[in-house]
Design a protein around this motif. Sequence first.
Motif, PDB file in Angstrom:
ATOM      1  N   TYR A  24       0.833  -1.207   0.000  1.00 18.69           N
ATOM      2  CA  TYR A  24       0.000   0.000   0.000  1.00 18.69           C
ATOM      3  C   TYR A  24       0.862   1.249   0.000  1.00 18.69           C
ATOM      4  CZ  TYR A  24      -2.862   3.785   1.870  1.00 18.69           C
ATOM      5  OH  TYR A  24      -3.472   4.990   2.070  1.00 18.69           O
ATOM      6  N   PHE A  25       1.854   1.302   0.882  1.00 17.47           N
ATOM      7  CA  PHE A  25       2.697   2.492   0.984  1.00 17.47           C
ATOM      8  C   PHE A  25       3.625   2.652  -0.223  1.00 17.47           C
ATOM      9  CE2 PHE A  25       1.606   2.001   5.544  1.00 17.47           C
ATOM     10  CZ  PHE A  25       1.044   3.262   5.722  1.00 17.47           C
ATOM     11  N   ILE A  26       4.051   1.532  -0.812  1.00 18.48           N
ATOM     12  CA  ILE A  26       4.873   1.618  -2.019  1.00 18.48           C
ATOM     13  C   ILE A  26       4.089   2.260  -3.156  1.00 18.48           C
ATOM     14  CG2 ILE A  26       5.896   0.216  -3.865  1.00 18.48           C
ATOM     15  CD1 ILE A  26       6.955  -1.655  -1.700  1.00 18.48           C
ATOM     16  N   TRP A  27       2.868   1.799  -3.377  1.00 17.93           N
ATOM     17  CA  TRP A  27       2.072   2.353  -4.483  1.00 17.93           C
ATOM     18  C   TRP A  27       1.579   3.757  -4.176  1.00 17.93           C
ATOM     19  CZ3 TRP A  27       2.314   0.831  -9.218  1.00 17.93           C
ATOM     20  CH2 TRP A  27       2.723  -0.474  -9.482  1.00 17.93           C
ATOM     21  N   LYS A  28       1.375   4.068  -2.918  1.00 16.96           N
ATOM     22  CA  LYS A  28       1.048   5.440  -2.537  1.00 16.96           C
ATOM     23  C   LYS A  28       2.195   6.374  -2.891  1.00 16.96           C
ATOM     24  CE  LYS A  28      -0.465   8.215   1.422  1.00 16.96           C
ATOM     25  NZ  LYS A  28      -0.794   8.183   2.885  1.00 16.96           N
ATOM     26  N   ARG A  29       3.435   5.907  -2.681  1.00 18.55           N
ATOM     27  CA  ARG A  29       4.602   6.721  -3.041  1.00 18.55           C
ATOM     28  C   ARG A  29       4.727   6.881  -4.547  1.00 18.55           C
ATOM     29  NH1 ARG A  29       7.842  10.222  -0.439  1.00 18.55           N
ATOM     30  NH2 ARG A  29       8.021   8.764   1.307  1.00 18.55           N
ATOM     31  N   TYR A  30       4.516   5.796  -5.276  1.00 20.92           N
ATOM     32  CA  TYR A  30       4.564   5.919  -6.743  1.00 20.92           C
ATOM     33  C   TYR A  30       3.567   6.971  -7.226  1.00 20.92           C
ATOM     34  CZ  TYR A  30       7.512   1.785  -7.602  1.00 20.92           C
ATOM     35  OH  TYR A  30       8.551   0.895  -7.673  1.00 20.92           O
ATOM     36  N   LEU A  31       2.358   6.957  -6.683  1.00 20.73           N
ATOM     37  CA  LEU A  31       1.341   7.929  -7.080  1.00 20.73           C
ATOM     38  C   LEU A  31       1.807   9.345  -6.769  1.00 20.73           C
ATOM     39  CD1 LEU A  31      -1.505   8.537  -8.134  1.00 20.73           C
ATOM     40  CD2 LEU A  31      -2.349   8.229  -5.795  1.00 20.73           C
ATOM     41  N   LYS A  32       2.438   9.511  -5.625  1.00 19.37           N
ATOM     42  CA  LYS A  32       2.944  10.845  -5.263  1.00 19.37           C
ATOM     43  C   LYS A  32       4.020  11.290  -6.239  1.00 19.37           C
ATOM     44  CE  LYS A  32       4.608  13.488  -1.302  1.00 19.37           C
ATOM     45  NZ  LYS A  32       4.948  13.439   0.152  1.00 19.37           N
ATOM     46  N   TRP A  33       4.900  10.372  -6.632  1.00 25.63           N
ATOM     47  CA  TRP A  33       5.937  10.709  -7.618  1.00 25.63           C
ATOM     48  C   TRP A  33       5.308  11.135  -8.940  1.00 25.63           C
ATOM     49  CZ3 TRP A  33       9.970   6.153  -7.018  1.00 25.63           C
ATOM     50  CH2 TRP A  33      10.697   6.353  -5.837  1.00 25.63           C
ATOM     51  N   TRP A  34       4.314  10.391  -9.392  1.00 30.56           N
ATOM     52  CA  TRP A  34       3.702  10.671 -10.699  1.00 30.56           C
ATOM     53  C   TRP A  34       2.955  11.999 -10.717  1.00 30.56           C
ATOM     54  CZ3 TRP A  34       1.489   5.063 -10.575  1.00 30.56           C
ATOM     55  CH2 TRP A  34       2.501   4.162 -10.929  1.00 30.56           C
ATOM     56  N   THR A  35       2.437  12.421  -9.571  1.00 31.76           N
ATOM     57  CA  THR A  35       1.617  13.636  -9.538  1.00 31.76           C
ATOM     58  C   THR A  35       2.359  14.855  -8.985  1.00 31.76           C
ATOM     59  OG1 THR A  35       0.738  13.006  -7.358  1.00 31.76           O
ATOM     60  CG2 THR A  35      -0.511  12.308  -9.308  1.00 31.76           C
ATOM     61  N   SER A  36       3.562  14.650  -8.485  1.00 28.80           N
ATOM     62  CA  SER A  36       4.298  15.749  -7.870  1.00 28.80           C
ATOM     63  C   SER A  36       4.805  16.742  -8.912  1.00 28.80           C
ATOM     64  CB  SER A  36       5.485  15.204  -7.069  1.00 28.80           C
ATOM     65  OG  SER A  36       6.282  16.261  -6.582  1.00 28.80           O
ATOM     66  N   ARG A  37       4.796  18.007  -8.554  1.00 33.91           N
ATOM     67  CA  ARG A  37       5.314  19.054  -9.418  1.00 33.91           C
ATOM     68  C   ARG A  37       6.663  19.590  -8.936  1.00 33.91           C
ATOM     69  NH1 ARG A  37      -0.005  22.840 -10.810  1.00 33.91           N
ATOM     70  NH2 ARG A  37      -1.282  21.174 -11.750  1.00 33.91           N
ATOM     71  N   SER A  38       7.208  18.973  -7.894  1.00 38.62           N
ATOM     72  CA  SER A  38       8.487  19.440  -7.363  1.00 38.62           C
ATOM     73  C   SER A  38       9.616  19.125  -8.342  1.00 38.62           C
ATOM     74  CB  SER A  38       8.782  18.783  -6.010  1.00 38.62           C
ATOM     75  OG  SER A  38       8.901  17.374  -6.148  1.00 38.62           O
ATOM     76  N   LYS A  39      10.623  19.964  -8.354  1.00 38.52           N
ATOM     77  CA  LYS A  39      11.791  19.791  -9.217  1.00 38.52           C
ATOM     78  C   LYS A  39      12.768  18.854  -8.518  1.00 38.52           C
ATOM     79  CE  LYS A  39      13.580  23.466 -10.971  1.00 38.52           C
ATOM     80  NZ  LYS A  39      14.173  24.836 -11.032  1.00 38.52           N
ATOM     81  N   VAL A  40      12.985  17.690  -9.123  1.00 41.84           N
ATOM     82  CA  VAL A  40      13.851  16.677  -8.521  1.00 41.84           C
ATOM     83  C   VAL A  40      15.252  16.804  -9.103  1.00 41.84           C
ATOM     84  CG1 VAL A  40      14.220  14.213  -8.162  1.00 41.84           C
ATOM     85  CG2 VAL A  40      11.893  15.134  -8.182  1.00 41.84           C
ATOM     86  N   ALA A  41      16.251  16.780  -8.246  1.00 40.08           N
ATOM     87  CA  ALA A  41      17.637  16.843  -8.692  1.00 40.08           C
ATOM     88  C   ALA A  41      17.976  15.579  -9.484  1.00 40.08           C
ATOM     89  CB  ALA A  41      18.564  16.988  -7.490  1.00 40.08           C
ATOM     90  N   LYS A  42      18.478  15.751 -10.699  1.00 40.24           N
ATOM     91  CA  LYS A  42      18.772  14.614 -11.572  1.00 40.24           C
ATOM     92  C   LYS A  42      20.156  14.657 -12.199  1.00 40.24           C
ATOM     93  CE  LYS A  42      13.937  13.865 -12.923  1.00 40.24           C
ATOM     94  NZ  LYS A  42      12.974  13.805 -14.055  1.00 40.24           N
ATOM     95  N   GLN A  43      20.714  15.847 -12.387  1.00 35.52           N
ATOM     96  CA  GLN A  43      21.963  15.967 -13.136  1.00 35.52           C
ATOM     97  C   GLN A  43      23.165  15.591 -12.276  1.00 35.52           C
ATOM     98  OE1 GLN A  43      22.827  19.863 -14.676  1.00 35.52           O
ATOM     99  NE2 GLN A  43      24.741  19.212 -15.659  1.00 35.52           N
ATOM    100  N   ARG A  44      24.021  14.738 -12.832  1.00 36.30           N
ATOM    101  CA  ARG A  44      25.295  14.403 -12.202  1.00 36.30           C
ATOM    102  C   ARG A  44      26.425  14.882 -13.100  1.00 36.30           C
ATOM    103  NH1 ARG A  44      26.966   9.477 -11.470  1.00 36.30           N
ATOM    104  NH2 ARG A  44      25.675   8.495 -13.063  1.00 36.30           N
TER     105      ARG A  44
END
Length: 272
Positions: A24-44
């Motif tokens: 339940y908590f894993i899929w709740k997190r996935y949903l939050k990732w898919w709907t989030s508008r926050s800018k996630v650090a990605k560049q290395r």
Amino acid sequence: MNTPQAAMKPIQRSRLRLFAGKRYFIWKRYLKWWTSRSKVAKQRTSEILSNEVMTHATPLLRSLRNVDMVLQYNKITNLRLAIAKLDGLMVRPGETFSYWRSIGKPSKRKGYLDGMVLHYGGFHSGVGGGLCQLSNLIYWMALHTPLTVTERHRHSYDVFPDEQRTQPFGSGETCSYNYLDLQLKNNTPQTYQLKLWLDDSHLHGEWRCDEQSLYEYEVYESDHRISLEPWGGYIRSNKISRKVFTRTGELVGDEAITDNYALMMYSPLLHG
């Protein structure tokens, strides 16, 4: 109303309940990732920012009772794979660092091995085990920077005695893919960079910055106590805070960080 200590009395849950709850908590997190508008650090990048803000190292191997050393050697492999996803990561102004979004799901297909996984006061082997050492390191270093901790999960159990402990009790961060995450937001106008590496004996980390830091931080604990609860268990608790100094040594702040409560899984040595 229950106190935090009283609320920590162990509750026995069925395997089905634990399995369903985790999914339940894993899929709740996935949903939050898919709907989030926050800018996630990605560049290395392999280019290293010029200013060191905080550096720290922790030993790779510890002698732990009833823990197969193979699991610790496997942990080193797991750490190396995770570091490959994190080393050189840039966290620019307004961006959020997410431990699990950067690393991804540990799996055998990616080369992760069985390591030690803490589980409800005990431990067992699990794919990707041992990555909490990395999240602990990143969190501890972040407390010595202006980065804002927006998600952190404390350890609910104190599993091992303080042998080789170099940080205050309760200053770590537990992780479990993907719902127990470590997230840091950069609310400053500077860019920060995470550097990580292994040598023969230690896991090393640094937070670096494109400008010299204006402040220095001293993280400390207070109100440390061990209490015997009416239901028979021992609870260890403390408060973690930090002092903020200017580069000239002037104290400009004393900030509360977190309160910790953990169920002790070994007998404490109580002195009169």
